[in-house]
Every structure is written in structure tokens, then in C-alpha cells.
Write a protein that holds these residues in place. Structure first.
Motif, PDB file in Angstrom:
ATOM      1  N   PRO A  89       0.836  -1.215   0.000  1.00 39.03           N
ATOM      2  CA  PRO A  89       0.000   0.000   0.000  1.00 39.03           C
ATOM      3  C   PRO A  89       0.863   1.254   0.000  1.00 39.03           C
ATOM      4  O   PRO A  89       1.970   1.262   0.541  1.00 39.03           O
ATOM      5  N   PHE A  90       0.341   2.294  -0.620  1.00 41.82           N
ATOM      6  CA  PHE A  90       1.031   3.580  -0.648  1.00 41.82           C
ATOM      7  C   PHE A  90       0.598   4.420   0.546  1.00 41.82           C
ATOM      8  O   PHE A  90      -0.581   4.472   0.891  1.00 41.82           O
ATOM      9  N   LEU A 199      -4.402   2.190  -0.149  1.00 43.55           N
ATOM     10  CA  LEU A 199      -4.278   2.643  -1.533  1.00 43.55           C
ATOM     11  C   LEU A 199      -3.318   1.721  -2.279  1.00 43.55           C
ATOM     12  O   LEU A 199      -2.149   1.613  -1.916  1.00 43.55           O
ATOM     13  N   TRP A 200      -3.822   1.073  -3.319  1.00 41.86           N
ATOM     14  CA  TRP A 200      -3.033   0.133  -4.112  1.00 41.86           C
ATOM     15  C   TRP A 200      -3.105   0.499  -5.585  1.00 41.86           C
ATOM     16  O   TRP A 200      -4.086   1.086  -6.037  1.00 41.86           O
ATOM     17  N   ALA A 201      -2.067   0.140  -6.320  1.00 36.88           N
ATOM     18  CA  ALA A 201      -2.048   0.275  -7.778  1.00 36.88           C
ATOM     19  C   ALA A 201      -2.225  -1.116  -8.372  1.00 36.88           C
ATOM     20  O   ALA A 201      -1.439  -2.023  -8.090  1.00 36.88           O
ATOM     21  N   VAL A 202      -3.275  -1.275  -9.179  1.00 34.80           N
ATOM     22  CA  VAL A 202      -3.619  -2.578  -9.744  1.00 34.80           C
ATOM     23  C   VAL A 202      -3.312  -2.571 -11.240  1.00 34.80           C
ATOM     24  O   VAL A 202      -3.716  -1.663 -11.964  1.00 34.80           O
ATOM     25  N   GLU A 227       4.638  -3.626  -1.287  1.00 38.37           N
ATOM     26  CA  GLU A 227       4.607  -5.047  -1.554  1.00 38.37           C
ATOM     27  C   GLU A 227       3.925  -5.263  -2.898  1.00 38.37           C
ATOM     28  O   GLU A 227       3.236  -4.388  -3.405  1.00 38.37           O
ATOM     29  N   ARG A 228       4.149  -6.427  -3.473  1.00 37.99           N
ATOM     30  CA  ARG A 228       3.389  -6.800  -4.666  1.00 37.99           C
ATOM     31  C   ARG A 228       2.867  -8.214  -4.464  1.00 37.99           C
ATOM     32  O   ARG A 228       3.582  -9.107  -4.037  1.00 37.99           O
TER      33      ARG A 228
END
Length: 243
Positions: A89-90, A199-202, A227-228
Motif C-alpha cells: 500500500p502507498f 491505496l493500491w495500484a492494480v 509489496e506486490r
């Protein structure tokens, strides 16, 4: 008569030379550059030409030299099965948008999502609702007379019950519960689930194949704690989308 025959032969020879040599050299040579196209056929592109634009963009974004080479990016088996990769997460929205924009410049498409994730539950020690509000107040006064921390629950499914404490640690709740039971009270422990947003980037479908390990290491610089991991796309509950 002999001279007439000789003149005719000479004329025929000159005409032959003019047809076979002089005129042929004057005609333009036509080369057919068109090739027959079959349905679904694809043009071949030099790898150096296909990636040159990406390399120029990469040099401007500080990510040069770490783009995976290739022209086509087919879906992986995981993506075909409905699995989405995400990074996060950001901590801040601005950091997330910077990463998304930098990867977009490299033709890697992601979207920002606020995702609900389960958190550590709380533990509520309480006495179940009493028959009436009057009975609940009477029990409350009894508890307070014994210096037992408590208050009346006025709404919700536990209305007219009595709260004996709200705890983030299960062992603390268990200790209070055991003490109240020994004192003769009908104490209970209610586990209260907690959820929070991150908040995540997908990655969009088919995009994770472009994301190399070297590029991942570059993204983590300045974004500690990222993390991914992968998850089923339909399991990612979005609380909000960012444009």
C-alpha cells in the motif's frame, strides 16, 4: 536483286538490335512491393525499432535500461484466469500517482484503487441486554457501586446491555471476562471485526508481463514498505477509484 536482299537483311538486324537492347534499356523497371495479405497477418517489426520509443521515454523518466524487451505482451495464464497483480500500500496518494504516471510513460497501465482490507479485530466484554431499560439501569448501579467500570448500551443489537470494556488485545479481554464471571455476572466477549482502507495500484489485464524485477526494485526506491502480490480480480473490493 542481290542488293535488295542484303539491304532487307541489314534492316532486320538493326530492328532486332533496337528491340532487344536499346528499347529495353529505356523502359522503367517496375518492382511489385505489395505483398498479398492474408486475414490476421501481422507485419514484422524490428525489435530495435519497436522498443526505441520506449527507450527514449525511459531515459526521461529515470527508468532506462530496465524495460523488458519485446513487442507483444500476451496475458499470462494467471491473468487469463482472472488474477490481478497489485502493488502497495502507498502511504500517500501523491506517491501512488507518481508511480502510476511513470509506468504509464513506459506503456504499463495501472489504476489506483482504495481497497478495503481486514484489520485486527476488537474484543468487547459485555453483559447481554436486560429485559427492560429499568432492569439494565438497576444492574448498572450495582456494578458501579462495586467500582466496576461499566456503562449502559443504548442502541444497536446490544441495547439495554452493559459494556464492561473494549479491548484491542484478546488476552486483556479474556482477563476481564474471567473476573466478571467469577463475580457472578453473565459476561460475554463479542469479537468486533475491523476493516480499513489502503491505496493500491492494480495492473490492467495483460500489463504485469511488462513489469520486470529490475523495474520493481526501481519503483521501491523512495517508497519503503511497498509489496506486490496477486489476488482474484473479483475479490478486490474497490471503495473508491482515482481518475
Amino acid at each position: 536483286m542481290r542488293w535488295i536482299l542484303i539491304v532487307l537483311l541489314m534492316c532486320n538486324g538493326i530492328y532486332f538490335l533496337w528491340q532487344s537492347y536499346l528499347v529495353q534499356n529505356e523502359w522503367p523497371v517496375v518492382v511489385d512491393t505489395a505483398s498479398p495479405k492474408t486475414e490476421g497477418a501481422r507485419a514484422l517489426v524490428l525489435l530495435s525499432e519497436a522498443s526505441s520509443q520506449q527507450q527514449r521515454v525511459a531515459s526521461n523518466t529515470g527508468l532506462a535500461g530496465i524495460i523488458k524487451s519485446g513487442v507483444d505482451w500476451p496475458e499470462t495464464a494467471e491473468e487469463s484466469a482472472g488474477v490481478c497483480w497489485q502493488i502497495g500500500p502507498f502511504r500517500e496518494e501523491i506517491s501512488a500517482k507518481q508511480v502510476v504516471n511513470r509506468l504509464a510513460a513506459l506503456d504499463i497501465s495501472l489504476r489506483l484503487l482504495v481497497i478495503e482490507v481486514p484489520g485486527k479485530p476488537d474484543y468487547w466484554v459485555h453483559i447481554p441486554p436486560q429485559v427492560s431499560r429499568k432492569g439494565a439501569i438497576k444492574l448498572l448501579r450495582e456494578l458501579q457501586s462495586k467500582k466496576i467500570d461499566s456503562f449502559l448500551i443504548t442502541e444497536g443489537e446490544l441495547a439495554n446491555g452493559l459494556s464492561l470494556g473494549f479491548f484491542t488485545q484478546e488476552d486483556r479481554a479474556q482477563q476481564v471476562y474471567e473476573r466478571r464471571v467469577k463475580q457472578g455476572y453473565d459476561a460475554k466477549i463479542k469479537v468486533v471485526p475491523r476493516r480499513h482502507t489502503e491505496l493500491w495500484a492494480v495492473f490492467d489485464t495483460g500489463e504485469y508481463g511488462k513489469f520486470s524485477d529490475a523495474l520493481w526494485n526501481k519503483v521501491k526506491e523512495g517508497n519503503h514498505g511497498l509489496e506486490r502480490h496477486k489476488n482474484y480480480c473479483d475479490k478486490i473490493a474497490s471503495a473508491d477509484n482515482f481518475e
